[in-house]
Design a protein around this motif. Sequence first.
Motif, PDB file in Angstrom:
ATOM      1  N   CYS A  44       0.806  -1.336   0.003  1.00  0.00           N
ATOM      2  CA  CYS A  44       0.043  -0.197   0.092  1.00  0.00           C
ATOM      3  C   CYS A  44       0.829   1.320  -0.062  1.00  0.00           C
ATOM      4  O   CYS A  44       0.620   2.062  -0.737  1.00  0.00           O
ATOM      5  N   GLU A  45       1.712   1.273   0.955  1.00  0.00           N
ATOM      6  CA  GLU A  45       2.838   2.349   0.913  1.00  0.00           C
ATOM      7  C   GLU A  45       3.603   2.435  -0.328  1.00  0.00           C
ATOM      8  O   GLU A  45       3.747   4.060  -0.954  1.00  0.00           O
ATOM      9  N   THR A  46       3.983   1.606  -1.165  1.00  0.00           N
ATOM     10  CA  THR A  46       4.581   1.731  -2.490  1.00  0.00           C
ATOM     11  C   THR A  46       3.767   2.242  -3.369  1.00  0.00           C
ATOM     12  O   THR A  46       4.280   3.105  -4.266  1.00  0.00           O
ATOM     13  N   PHE A  47       2.430   2.080  -3.191  1.00  0.00           N
ATOM     14  CA  PHE A  47       1.473   2.496  -4.128  1.00  0.00           C
ATOM     15  C   PHE A  47       0.789   3.975  -3.771  1.00  0.00           C
ATOM     16  O   PHE A  47      -0.278   4.369  -4.282  1.00  0.00           O
ATOM     17  N   GLY A  48       1.506   4.646  -2.753  1.00  0.00           N
ATOM     18  CA  GLY A  48       1.095   5.883  -2.229  1.00  0.00           C
ATOM     19  C   GLY A  48      -0.089   6.019  -1.421  1.00  0.00           C
ATOM     20  O   GLY A  48      -0.397   7.301  -1.074  1.00  0.00           O
ATOM     21  N   PHE A  49      -0.386   4.894  -0.618  1.00  0.00           N
ATOM     22  CA  PHE A  49      -1.366   4.784   0.439  1.00  0.00           C
ATOM     23  C   PHE A  49      -0.477   4.761   1.769  1.00  0.00           C
ATOM     24  O   PHE A  49      -0.293   3.662   2.078  1.00  0.00           O
TER      25      PHE A  49
END
Length: 603
Positions: free
Chosen positions: A402-407
């Motif tokens: 999720c963090e990798t995809f900007g979340f």
Amino acid sequence: MAVNLVNVEAVSKVYGTRALLDGVSLGVSEGDRIGVVGRNGDGKTTLIRMLAKLEEADTGRVTHSGGLRIGVLTQHDSLDPEATVRHEVIGDLADHQWAGNAKIRDVLTGLFGGLDLPGFERGLDTVIGPLSGGERRRIALAKLLIAEQDLIVLDEPTNHLDVEGIAWLAAHLQARRSALVCVTHDRWFLDQVCTRMWDVQRGTVYEYEGGYSDYVFARAERERIAATEEAKRQNLVRKELAWLRRGAPARTSKPRFRVEAANELIADVPPPRDSSELMKFASSRLGKTVFDLEDVTVQAGPKVLLKHLTWQLGPGDRIGLVGVNGAGKTSLLRAMADAARSDGEQQPAAGRVVVGKTVKLAYLSQEVAELDPTWRVLEAVQQVRDRVDLGKGRELTAGQLCETFGFGKEKQWTPVGDLSGGERRRLQLLRLLMDEPNVLFLDEPTNDLDIETLTQLEDLLDGWPGSMIVISHDRFFIERTTDRVFALLGDATLRMLPRGIDEYLERRHRMAEAAAAATPAPQPSTPQEKTVSAADARAAKKELQKIERQLDRISEKESKLHAAIAENATDFEKVAGLDAELRELVGEREELELRWLELAENA
């Protein structure tokens, strides 16, 4: 010395509790070609709106030089819905006046495919009100480009343009004398057009000399010298600049970075992909057969899009698929996906699609997948699985991906119903990857994604071991993530292009020249002197173009209905009504496709 056109002095802008811009000072001079980049929501659009005095700053001031002629393309046009295209774009000019103007002819041909606007029902006399958002946007862009401007400000000008349209717009802007400020996520376009970059980050704007490639080098160098704590982001940038330096040649015609420093910076950076290792790993996961197409015919209703196609997608193949709208790119992927989902039982109109027994397909379509709007972002990902194996010992948790995809951690608890269109698309792609597929079909994956998210997605795909087909108008993404390019040119065949998109544009240009040469030049004769067959051919061609425009509009309406169904998944009464509308559209589309086929045989 260049004349200063716009000054931005100590400008700040706050929304709620968030400072989008904090004490920003900038200037735009004659001849400047400035690209604006940054994450979605960081203030790019707000900056250019204040630059154009469409929005007031909370503090600071924006000043324009006396008599400044400024043209602005916003994401929402101000066209009169009751006016015609002629009135908005050409104004009161007589036909002989505008037809004799080389710039007007160039703009109309470049944006619409011809002086008679072949995609519009009544050409220049089409009323604007009923047109789609994409059509209105092209009209607004044409109106702006035809006028004389000292400064042009563009917000996402490449939206709704195909590869050819983007290439034309880049060449047109290069030839203009106007200064330019442009927000776009199209990195190839930035490289072609811009000579300076503004990077909007957390309230601050960083300035760089050169186009996008130069910006990537300079930003990586700045972060290296400053020893920033953003190691993850720095690694992504260094990996991208390694590809830029070693990959496609001549990314920028006049590089401003120091070659020695650039080489030193990437000396220890491996190539973005170890193709042989990935191919070996993909073969072990997929076996010898992935997709084999044997003498296949692909149809959309009665319309034949591809015929007698024999083609193979092998283990580890990374294919970029380009082509004119309506040539069958999406239909080809759907035919292959249908065969995979039905274990080979559902086959195309003719021929056979053989699917490998170990194929696990993930298909990112242009429509947003149905998700429960009450789910949280992290919950929507965990519904698929908690951890994902990316191969080569790389494993990520749902939260890490999720963090990798900007979340970020806070965003992971946002309800799906509160996400923007771009965020939902990111979440859709994230869920697909979380399911550990070994074959990916990506249909316009770059829609609504900012450059930083695109870079992160490319980095993730670099180490992804499997087979992949990508349909995209984003030339940079195609070149960055795929190894071979195939094209559908509208003649029911699929061709490999050894030189990639450059070769595609050359072929399309030759086809356009051949079509123009085959069209008889208009004669100053009376209608009675023209042959009936020529008149019939022109009428058939005009009706074909009208039907193609209607099909594009129906396709856009279908996409909106799919999105509305997804947004109202829990309201069964509303979903039933939307589904009825969708069925009517499908029936209308099939009738138009049948008529298109009849005309195509006689045109």
